[in-house]
Structures are given as C-alpha cells and as structure tokens.
Design a protein around this motif. Structure first.
Motif, PDB file in Angstrom:
ATOM      1  N   GLN A 166       0.156   9.567   5.423  1.00 44.79           N
ATOM      2  CA  GLN A 166      -1.116   8.656   5.001  1.00 44.79           C
ATOM      3  C   GLN A 166      -0.368   7.198   4.962  1.00 44.79           C
ATOM      4  O   GLN A 166      -1.405   6.374   5.434  1.00 44.79           O
ATOM      5  CB  GLN A 166      -1.731   9.038   3.584  1.00 44.79           C
ATOM      6  N   GLU A 211       2.870  14.573   3.396  1.00 44.98           N
ATOM      7  CA  GLU A 211       1.361  14.332   3.789  1.00 44.98           C
ATOM      8  C   GLU A 211       1.107  12.826   3.228  1.00 44.98           C
ATOM      9  O   GLU A 211       0.364  12.114   3.954  1.00 44.98           O
ATOM     10  CB  GLU A 211       0.515  15.336   2.907  1.00 44.98           C
ATOM     11  N   LEU A 215      -0.277   5.967   8.499  1.00 45.56           N
ATOM     12  CA  LEU A 215      -1.593   5.744   8.951  1.00 45.56           C
ATOM     13  C   LEU A 215      -2.214   4.288   8.393  1.00 45.56           C
ATOM     14  O   LEU A 215      -2.692   3.667   9.081  1.00 45.56           O
ATOM     15  CB  LEU A 215      -2.326   6.859   8.652  1.00 45.56           C
ATOM     16  N   SER A 216      -1.957   4.254   6.895  1.00 43.62           N
ATOM     17  CA  SER A 216      -2.605   3.033   6.228  1.00 43.62           C
ATOM     18  C   SER A 216      -1.872   1.574   6.287  1.00 43.62           C
ATOM     19  O   SER A 216      -2.565   0.638   6.153  1.00 43.62           O
ATOM     20  CB  SER A 216      -2.739   3.400   4.910  1.00 43.62           C
ATOM     21  N   CYS A 217      -0.691   1.666   6.712  1.00 42.24           N
ATOM     22  CA  CYS A 217       0.001   0.477   6.538  1.00 42.24           C
ATOM     23  C   CYS A 217      -0.815  -0.559   7.518  1.00 42.24           C
ATOM     24  O   CYS A 217      -0.906  -0.486   8.566  1.00 42.24           O
ATOM     25  CB  CYS A 217       1.365   0.620   7.104  1.00 42.24           C
ATOM     26  N   PRO A 218      -0.962  -1.767   6.906  1.00 43.83           N
ATOM     27  CA  PRO A 218      -1.932  -2.778   7.683  1.00 43.83           C
ATOM     28  C   PRO A 218      -1.096  -3.373   8.625  1.00 43.83           C
ATOM     29  O   PRO A 218      -1.758  -3.973   9.376  1.00 43.83           O
ATOM     30  CB  PRO A 218      -2.288  -3.510   6.349  1.00 43.83           C
ATOM     31  N   VAL A 255       3.852   1.716  -1.250  1.00 45.63           N
ATOM     32  CA  VAL A 255       4.304   1.843  -2.755  1.00 45.63           C
ATOM     33  C   VAL A 255       3.304   2.617  -3.680  1.00 45.63           C
ATOM     34  O   VAL A 255       3.675   3.468  -4.349  1.00 45.63           O
ATOM     35  CB  VAL A 255       4.918   0.717  -3.250  1.00 45.63           C
ATOM     36  N   GLN A 312       0.908  -1.247   0.003  1.00 43.47           N
ATOM     37  CA  GLN A 312       0.005  -0.049   0.015  1.00 43.47           C
ATOM     38  C   GLN A 312       0.840   1.089   0.032  1.00 43.47           C
ATOM     39  O   GLN A 312       0.416   2.264  -0.706  1.00 43.47           O
ATOM     40  CB  GLN A 312      -0.908   0.016   1.319  1.00 43.47           C
ATOM     41  N   LEU A 372       0.972   4.645  -2.592  1.00 41.37           N
ATOM     42  CA  LEU A 372       0.759   5.654  -2.124  1.00 41.37           C
ATOM     43  C   LEU A 372       1.830   6.578  -2.588  1.00 41.37           C
ATOM     44  O   LEU A 372       1.818   7.953  -2.973  1.00 41.37           O
ATOM     45  CB  LEU A 372       0.555   5.751  -0.727  1.00 41.37           C
TER      46      LEU A 372
END
Lengths: 65, 405
Positions: A50, A46, A53-56, A17, A15, A19
C-alpha cells in the motif's frame, strides 16, 4: 520481499512512514525517505505494498524474492 | 425523469446532504471523466472525476498552479485560495522547491511523533470541555464542532507555527472569509488582512525567534533575498488556514460517518487502537467536504485519456469524485474501514501532495480513539441529513455537529 526507496524522487510526504513505521522513516535533516527495513517480514507485506501504491512520488519499489 | 448532462455543467453541483456527493459526478465519471464545466466564477474549465486521470494530472509536472498569462486565466471562484492562478509562471518550480525544502522537515513523521503526546494532551483538554458542557446543561446537545473539531487543530497549528491561540477568533473569521466562493472582492480583502496579520507575527519572530515554523521561515528568508515579505506572509497565512480548516472539517465528517450508523460506532468502540489507522484512511477517502477541487493550469498542450488539454486551460481535479471511482474502490459509496489497499487522493498526489498530511493523520489518529474511549455511547442529536452544509465554502466546513451521550 525487498524494498527500495529513491530519495531522488521522494517529495518527503511521509505517507509511507505513517503507513508502516517499521519499514520507513524520514531523515531529520531534509525529511526524505529513509529505509528502516529493506526486507520486511511477511506480515508487513500488505502495508508495504500500500505504501508503494500510495507514494505520491512513485519513489518506492517492491520486489518479491 | 431522465438524467441529462448539461453541455457545460456549472460547479458546485447540488449535493443532497453532508455525507453524499452530487449524483452528477458518477454520471460524468462514466461518460466523460474529463469534461468541460463552467466554474462558479463563470469561466470555462476541465473537471476531472476519474481516479486514473486525477492521479495522472497530479503527477504530471506540465500542470502547475501558475498560468503563462495570468490575466487570461480562467478563474474558479472569488475565494482567495484556489480561486485562480498563483505564483509566477517563470519561477513557480523554484519557489515550490524552496517551500517544500523549508517545510517538509517541519511536518515530517519524526516531528509528528514527537508532537503526539502534546496532541493527546490537547485532545483530552477538549474532551474535558465537552464533558463540562454536557454537565452544565444536561438537556442540551453539545456542539462537537465548537468544542473539539475546531479548537483541537487550531491549538496544534498555533503551537507548531508559533501563533498566539488568543488570536483564534481573528484568524477564524479571516479563514472563513478567504474561502467564500461567491464573496465578490471580500475574500481578496480578507487575504490582505490575513497577510498583514502574519507579517506582524513574522516581524515579531525576527526580533525574538522561537522554536516554531514561522521563526524557521524568517531564518530562511534572511538567507534568501528572493523570498519576499509578501511570499512569507502569504505562505504563513496559507499554512494557518490549511492547517486547521481541513483537519477540523475531517473530524466533523468522521464523527458524522462513525455515528451515522450505530454498528459502525460499536465496531470502532470495540477496538479503537486496532482500527484507527484503516478507519482514518476510509474517513479521508469517503468524506467529501467542499464542492470544487484542486486547481491546475496546463503549462503546455497535454493529452490525458484521449483528450487534449490546451496550454493555459484550467483543470479542476475533484479528489472527492476520484475517491469514489468504482473501478478502483469496490462499492465506492460504502464506508468500509476494511478496504485494502486504500490509495485515496484526499491529500492530492505528486510533487504538490499536501505538506500537512502527516500532521492531519496524527491528529485524526489521536482524536477518534480518545473521543470514543471517553464517550463510548456518543450519538448524534440530529439526523445526519439535517446537518447544514454551506455550499459557498471552499473547505466544506460545518458549523454544528450536535451530539449527546
């Protein structure tokens, strides 16, 4: 800004990468995270935040200088 | 009329149309973010509707896909995917690790980058077909589902896995059948047929390996006696199913969202390449196909947000509901491509996060700019509220998206 990525936690979702290609990549052999730029310029902050924050797997950490 | 929440509401909840989700979700999220529900199969389960709890459970390894005593497990539905427990309780972690290790490189971002020109080529071909259909019958709307949203992900996953595109009608039917939630025994029967099909493919790859994922799986199997033919054929069927239905559905819903309001379309058409990344994330967040969610079973007693989930309990995590949690996403029911950050849970979260997310994003980021560059005046031929949603399909797949330009 300083970015760290923990391959011990990474689950290879990619994810980050997708982003911020300029900062993260995945290793060919196992798909785990590879840092391209540990000190990304301000215009990427920014997107890098993200990605963290998104990293699973919670494998990305961001620290301000 | 007073909105009252039944003691244990039964899934799936009635949704007003393809774009909105059932109003009951926001009531539950506010009053009881972890709530007891009755599954479509009639069994008890927890339903998670809030973002924080959804993310927490996704990330907690005490929740798995297997059940300590599968015969006692709550079933969600008759579907052969996410219908009940899967895998062995004792070996789940090891098998899941093997699966990720084997497949993560095949779906990694570098691989997807190498595939992107090919995805562009296949997209252009689908768009040519749309134009040809429009010219062949200028009076009739074109069904974008049949000419783009369905064939594109199928073409791509066929090439990746090494599945003949000529077999698409066969696995299209099987994919629909395994995801019907009220099918009686047919979904399981369809899964057996699906596995027989992928087992035949695997057998052919064993004789003549090629540069594709099923050949890779066969090579891994040759080194690992615990990786059975049954495991391999089930996994290949799962990849083929999940590799096209989900993306196909998001293309359909994305088109509905972008065409549902002409100002959205015009904004996107003005700068498709600049907006596509954020627009795709917002499509992933707000489109809410399917009326159930992802399934976990508690492997021990776990407290989540003051509620104790007992060992063995089924937990249905509604990413659709979590993605509209107003405490995380301002004006959650508004389509807002400027949303930052947009940390939606469309691909799940944690160790089980969707392995095909990079593929899906690459396809979605290719298809929307290509579509709107080719047909900037694209519009829906019907009111979006009239688009039919089949309530008994796990994936929320649509059959028709009639468009004109």
């Amino acid at each position: 800004m300083r970015v760290t990525a923990d391959t011990g936690k990474c689950v290879g979702s990619g994810q980050c990468v997708l982003l911020v290609l300029e900062v993260f990549d995945q290793r060919e052999e196992d798909g785990l995270v590879a840092l391209v730029d540990e000190r990304p310029p301000p215009e990427r902050r920014e997107a890098v935040r993200q990605a963290a924050l998104s990293c699973p797997a919670g494998a990305i950490e961001v620290a301000d200088d | 009329m007073t909105a009252t929440v039944p003691a244990t509401p039964r899934l799936p909840f009635d949704r007003p149309n393809a774009l909105d989700i059932a109003p009951l979700y926001s009531v539950l999220r506010r009053e009881e973010p972890l709530t007891r529900v009755t599954t479509p199969a009639g069994d008890p389960a927890w339903l998670v509707t809030a973002y924080a709890q959804a993310r927490q459970i996704f990330a907690d390894s005490r929740f798995g896909r297997s059940h300590p005593a599968p015969e006692q497990a709550s079933r969600v539905s008759d579907a052969a995917v996410l219908g009940g427990p899967s895998g062995e309780y004792e070996t789940e972690e090891r098998e899941h690790g093997r699966m990720r290790k084997m497949l993560v490189p095949a779906f990694s971002a570098p691989r997807m980058r190498r595939l992107s020109d090919r995805i562009q080529e296949l997209t252009d071909r689908c768009l040519d077909d749309m134009r040809a259909a429009r010219e062949a019958d200028p009076e009739a709307p074109v069904n974008l589902h049949d000419l783009l949203a369905f064939p594109l992900p199928v073409l791509v996953i066929c090439e990746l896995l090494g599945v003949p595109y000529a077999d698409r009608d066969h696995f299209r039917t099987l994919s629909t059948r395994i995801g019907i939630i009220d099918s009686g025994g047919d979904a399981q029967e369809a899964m057996e047929e699906f596995k027989a099909y992928t087992a035949r493919l695997a057998a052919a790859k064993r004789e003549h390996p090629e540069a594709d994922v099923i050949s890779d799986m066969v090579a891994v199997q040759a080194q690992d006696p615990t990786f059975t033919d049954d495991d391999l054929s089930r996994l290949a069927a799962g990849l083929l199913f999940a590799g096209h239905e989900t993306t196909s559905t998001r293309i359909d819903y994305g088109v509905l969202l972008l065409l549902g309001d002409p100002s959205r379309r015009d904004r996107f058409v003005a700068d498709p390449d600049g907006q596509v990344q954020a627009t795709v994330e917002e499509i992933l967040r707000i489109s809410a196909p399917g009326g159930l969610g992802l399934l976990r079973y508690a492997h021990e007693d776990v407290e989540v947000g003051g509620v104790t989930i007992a060992r063995g309990d089924a937990v249905i995590i509604s990413s659709n509901a979590a993605n509209r949690d107003g405490t995380v996403f301002a004006d959650p029911d508004e389509f807002d491509p400027d949303r930052k950050p947009n940390t939606h849970l469309a691909f799940g979260h944690g160790a089980h996060v969707c392995i095909g997310a990079n593929l899906a994003r690459t396809e979605l980021r290719t298809v929307f700019p290509a579509l709107f560059r080719r047909f900037p005046g694209l519009r829906l031929a019907v009111d979006p509220a009239e688009i039919e949603v089949r309530h008994n399909r796990l994936s929320g797949a649509l059959d028709e998206v009639p468009v004109l330009w």
